[in-house]
Enzyme design. Sequence first.
Site, short mmCIF file in Angstrom:
data_model
loop_
_atom_site.label_atom_id
_atom_site.label_comp_id
_atom_site.label_asym_id
_atom_site.label_seq_id
_atom_site.Cartn_x
_atom_site.Cartn_y
_atom_site.Cartn_z
N TYR A 57 -21.45 -5.92 39.60
CA TYR A 57 -21.34 -6.11 38.35
C TYR A 57 -20.08 -5.33 37.76
O TYR A 57 -19.55 -4.48 38.18
CB TYR A 57 -22.71 -5.16 37.95
CG TYR A 57 -22.55 -5.06 36.40
CD1 TYR A 57 -23.28 -5.92 35.55
CD2 TYR A 57 -21.90 -3.73 35.79
CE1 TYR A 57 -23.44 -5.81 34.49
CE2 TYR A 57 -22.17 -3.71 34.26
CZ TYR A 57 -22.94 -4.70 33.75
OH TYR A 57 -22.51 -4.51 32.55
N CYS A 89 -24.18 -0.97 21.11
CA CYS A 89 -24.63 -0.54 20.15
C CYS A 89 -23.68 -1.48 19.38
O CYS A 89 -23.39 -0.93 18.09
CB CYS A 89 -24.37 1.00 19.82
SG CYS A 89 -25.60 2.04 20.88
N SER A 108 -22.89 2.53 25.18
CA SER A 108 -22.84 0.90 25.47
C SER A 108 -23.67 -0.04 24.94
O SER A 108 -25.07 -0.06 24.75
CB SER A 108 -22.81 0.78 26.74
OG SER A 108 -21.82 1.50 27.75
N ARG A 128 -26.95 4.88 18.27
CA ARG A 128 -28.98 4.13 17.87
C ARG A 128 -29.69 5.24 17.52
O ARG A 128 -30.11 5.66 18.52
CB ARG A 128 -28.76 2.98 19.05
CG ARG A 128 -30.18 2.52 18.97
CD ARG A 128 -29.87 1.59 20.06
NE ARG A 128 -29.20 0.84 20.92
CZ ARG A 128 -28.88 -0.72 19.59
NH1 ARG A 128 -30.21 -1.37 19.29
NH2 ARG A 128 -28.67 -1.47 20.03
N HIS A 168 -14.01 5.51 24.26
CA HIS A 168 -14.19 4.40 24.44
C HIS A 168 -15.27 3.63 22.93
O HIS A 168 -15.93 3.99 22.63
CB HIS A 168 -15.78 4.98 24.94
CG HIS A 168 -16.74 3.71 24.97
ND1 HIS A 168 -18.42 3.78 25.42
CD2 HIS A 168 -16.63 2.46 25.95
CE1 HIS A 168 -18.70 2.44 25.57
NE2 HIS A 168 -18.33 1.54 25.71
N ARG A 175 -24.29 -1.51 35.15
CA ARG A 175 -23.32 0.09 34.98
C ARG A 175 -24.83 0.58 35.76
O ARG A 175 -25.93 1.44 36.33
CB ARG A 175 -22.83 0.87 34.65
CG ARG A 175 -21.89 0.10 34.29
CD ARG A 175 -21.03 1.10 32.82
NE ARG A 175 -21.55 1.21 31.98
CZ ARG A 175 -22.25 2.20 31.53
NH1 ARG A 175 -22.57 3.00 32.50
NH2 ARG A 175 -22.45 2.03 30.61
N LYS A 227 -13.87 0.29 32.76
CA LYS A 227 -14.74 1.24 32.85
C LYS A 227 -13.68 2.56 33.45
O LYS A 227 -13.58 3.96 33.21
CB LYS A 227 -15.97 1.93 33.14
CG LYS A 227 -16.91 0.72 32.49
CD LYS A 227 -16.10 0.93 30.79
CE LYS A 227 -17.16 0.08 29.24
NZ LYS A 227 -17.16 0.02 28.55
N ASP A 232 -13.58 -2.75 23.12
CA ASP A 232 -14.62 -1.54 23.67
C ASP A 232 -13.44 -0.33 23.53
O ASP A 232 -14.64 0.96 24.48
CB ASP A 232 -14.65 -1.87 25.50
CG ASP A 232 -15.92 -1.75 26.20
OD1 ASP A 232 -16.77 -0.84 25.47
OD2 ASP A 232 -15.75 -1.73 27.32
N ASN A 241 -29.00 -7.37 29.97
CA ASN A 241 -27.36 -7.41 29.64
C ASN A 241 -26.91 -8.39 30.21
O ASN A 241 -25.89 -7.98 31.40
CB ASN A 241 -27.04 -6.32 30.74
CG ASN A 241 -26.02 -5.24 30.97
OD1 ASN A 241 -25.46 -5.08 29.77
ND2 ASN A 241 -25.79 -4.43 31.72
N SER A 242 -26.99 -9.68 29.72
CA SER A 242 -26.48 -10.87 30.46
C SER A 242 -25.15 -10.61 29.25
O SER A 242 -24.76 -10.32 28.58
CB SER A 242 -26.91 -11.98 30.85
OG SER A 242 -27.54 -12.05 28.31
N ARG A 243 -24.01 -10.99 30.08
CA ARG A 243 -22.81 -10.58 29.74
C ARG A 243 -21.87 -12.02 29.41
O ARG A 243 -21.98 -13.23 30.31
CB ARG A 243 -21.85 -9.60 30.09
CG ARG A 243 -22.24 -8.77 30.83
CD ARG A 243 -22.02 -7.06 29.46
NE ARG A 243 -22.84 -6.39 29.55
CZ ARG A 243 -22.68 -5.69 29.09
NH1 ARG A 243 -20.97 -5.36 28.75
NH2 ARG A 243 -22.88 -4.33 28.53
C1 OXD Z 1 -20.41 -0.51 28.50
C2 OXD Z 1 -19.40 -1.77 29.03
O1 OXD Z 1 -21.38 -0.48 29.89
O2 OXD Z 1 -19.03 -1.89 27.80
O3 OXD Z 1 -20.27 0.72 27.97
O4 OXD Z 1 -19.62 -3.04 29.33
MN MN Z 2 -18.73 -0.67 26.65
#
Ligand code: OXD
Ligand code: MN
Length: 592
Positions: A209, A262, A260, A407, A238, A80, A218, A287, A374-376
């Site tokens: 992305y 965490c 995010s 965190r 969130h 993001r 989001k 989420d 940050n791979s998903r």
């Molecule tokens: C974030 C997500 O960035 O859930 O919070 O992708």
């Molecule tokens: Mn999130």
Amino acid sequence: MASAPHTLASLPEISKNVAAWVAEVAALTQPERIHWCDGSDAELNALRAELVARGELTPLNPDTFPRCYLYRSDPTDVARVEHLTFVCTRAQQDAGPNNNWMAPEAAHSQMRELFKGCMRARTLYVVPYCMGPLSSPYARCGVEITDSAYVVLNMGLMTRMGRAALERIGAEGGRFVRGLHSTGELDPKRRFIMHYPEELAIESYGSGYGGNALLGKKCHALRIASYQARTEGWLAEHMLIVGLQNPAGETHYVAAAFPSACGKTNLAMLIPPESLPGWKIFTVGDDIAWLQPGPDGRLWAINPESGYFGVVPGTNRATNRNAFDMISHDAIFTNVALTADKEPWWEGRKKHVPVTDWTGQPFDAAKGPAAHPNSRFTVSARQNPSYSKAAEDPHGVPISALIFGGRRRELAPLVYEARSWQHGVLVAASVASETTAAATGQVGVVRRDPMAMKPFAGYNFGDYFAHWLSMGERLRHAPRIFHVNWFRQDAAGKFLWPGYGENLRVLDWILERCAGRVGAREGAIGLLPLPSDLDTTGLDIDPAVLAELTAVPPAALKNELADIRAYLKDFGARTPAALYTELDEIERRIGA
Ligand code: OXD
Ligand code: MN
């Protein structure tokens, strides 16, 4: 009732409002063709095949990862972009210092220039979607127009997408959130994510992305929905939602907000440790939660999403067997590495070795991680072994506790409870966390992230805190509010708490507090557990460590309070006085 296929209305006929908007966007963006998405398997299969043929999706090993695909994004487009994300309200103060702001007319005209002709030689996909169960009075619909087939595939997993959503929009008289998206040239200098909460509209250009491009997530379900929720008397947060069944067979639902990356997905699908037999976990969401006061005076939650877009690194059979099994079929992986036999690979995956890194180059450990941090993965929630049927309940689930956390290497104890709803709002507004790879920018810097909504609140945080306070007044049986921190470290940087499945021990204490079955120690910060009240059966933890985890050093707390006070001042007169009253009370208790 389903109609026979030959009697179905064509998609553009279902809502005149949607069709008129599509025509307007097509005139601006000039696509080669328009594809209305019906959300059928046949449609999604054809799109996948098209992307494979174009080399944009790579099928993974069909024996070990059946029907899984790898997608590599542009290397400059992996997270993001908070600095390029704007909330465009008529008055700047309504967006607040927590958001980047641009006047709506200026933003629209800048975006119009970018969108002009941007879909030439491309397909314009019309993606109708519903956030929440299709029959839920709490669900809300939107339409995303995009020129990315990858976005369509992801929206197909993350939302109730297609004909049924469009029919709901038609039946509701055509009210829907309008999201216009183009990947543009993927040029970071021509990348903007604009939100117009007063118009229920989103414009996103130049990124593919997830958080910037899957507009249901989001952009709609948090930024636009939080604004809508304030005007309509509910909350868009969130938060994960999880059901916990204790060994006595009682099930309680909790919602928990963490910034995010965490561990929300891991907590939502937690595996109880063997030393705590008899517990069962049911995932409702990982989420986002939409929370409504119910007629019974309790707070009820739905998960507006139908899939997970989770962080891959760190996932393995030991940390989260459910997650690992869930992503071993029918998943899309974005920016992971590959093994020689076409299995996806990421840091923390114990087996095999990577040969190709996330950019498609031969893996070289000297050049950094194999998978992007940050791979998903994107998967349907129904693949989760702990998926709760309650996720489909149109009325949602009743929430017993709200949990906030960040965190924090130091200071924040493992768990504490707020003394009241008002104190809980201060606790939530004071959440701070180290930044992660989910957003571009420096990682590991502590920043305030109230309610874990810093990147997602669609309006001024001062007004948002006031809205939270007013929700408490409307709830006859408000959930209790807690703060947790799984990430405390010792001086040598070693985590003090094992985390993952062991977090159930903390959730157990929280539920016992809700049931009024366990006491607590009054600390200045809030109500702390007595170390002996935390079930540590089978856990090898030094009592001194447990004592440290459940205590707060007063000097550090004093500095923290000063920092929170300064932060709240940023919102000027919009910060509710009640939050300062709560700060004064904590200071009085530590004798500051
Ligand atoms: C974030 C997500 O960035 O859930 O919070 O992708
Ligand atoms: Mn999130």
